[in-house]
Design a protein around this motif. Sequence first.
Motif, PDB file in Angstrom:
ATOM      1  N   ALA A 183      10.754 -41.194 -18.951  1.00 38.63           N
ATOM      2  CA  ALA A 183       9.603 -41.850 -19.576  1.00 38.63           C
ATOM      3  C   ALA A 183       9.494 -43.324 -19.195  1.00 38.63           C
ATOM      4  CB  ALA A 183       9.674 -41.701 -21.090  1.00 38.63           C
ATOM      5  N   ILE A 184      10.634 -44.016 -19.086  1.00 39.67           N
ATOM      6  CA  ILE A 184      10.543 -45.456 -18.805  1.00 39.67           C
ATOM      7  C   ILE A 184      10.664 -45.794 -17.318  1.00 39.67           C
ATOM      8  CG2 ILE A 184      11.413 -46.047 -21.094  1.00 39.67           C
ATOM      9  CD1 ILE A 184      13.919 -47.145 -19.660  1.00 39.67           C
ATOM     10  N   GLU A 190       7.567 -47.472 -15.947  1.00 35.66           N
ATOM     11  CA  GLU A 190       7.471 -48.828 -16.511  1.00 35.66           C
ATOM     12  C   GLU A 190       8.420 -49.781 -15.781  1.00 35.66           C
ATOM     13  OE1 GLU A 190       8.839 -51.164 -20.552  1.00 35.66           O
ATOM     14  OE2 GLU A 190       8.443 -49.014 -20.684  1.00 35.66           O
ATOM     15  N   ASP A 229      14.890 -37.259 -20.933  1.00 38.58           N
ATOM     16  CA  ASP A 229      13.461 -37.503 -21.153  1.00 38.58           C
ATOM     17  C   ASP A 229      13.177 -38.995 -21.305  1.00 38.58           C
ATOM     18  OD1 ASP A 229      12.942 -34.800 -21.002  1.00 38.58           O
ATOM     19  OD2 ASP A 229      12.991 -34.503 -23.177  1.00 38.58           O
ATOM     20  N   ALA A 230      14.076 -39.697 -21.990  1.00 39.80           N
ATOM     21  CA  ALA A 230      13.880 -41.139 -22.204  1.00 39.80           C
ATOM     22  C   ALA A 230      13.915 -41.897 -20.886  1.00 39.80           C
ATOM     23  CB  ALA A 230      14.946 -41.673 -23.157  1.00 39.80           C
TER      24      ALA A 230
END
Length: 150
Positions: A49-50, A53, A45-46
């Motif tokens: 998520a990035i 970005e 998930d991490a």
Amino acid sequence: MIAKLKQFIQSHAQESSPEEKALHLNLAAATLLLEVVYADEKLADAEAAILPEMLINTLGITTEQAKSLADEAKQARHDAISLFEFTAEVNAQFSIEDKQTLLLSMWRLAYADGELSQYEDQIIRRTADLLYLKHSELIQMRNIAIQQTS
């Protein structure tokens, strides 16, 4: 046979518009980032998520473009034979600083889930070699990524 293939590739590369070249470059860079995300065979998930970005920061694109590019990169990654087809595009158009930024993003993705798998490490090291980056640059970018994630 090889000469004809080279000629075909060069003729297509010369016919590309600047927008098409930028799209191919962004797709190549995004695919390299995805290689890190999927290196350990699981999408944390991490990392998910990035990823947008990292695409935005590395390539200077918008959020919508990052989402679309990630989808295209997943398909390109699936169809790819090797990392070389992506690193060749990056080598042709990225400066040393751009390559370092890409490598830093790769490290940040690898450390996003709190652990570095041997496969993530291997992909990043292989990519750095194909991008003609020095070992010291590889280690410097890794150390920056560790500092940023802690």
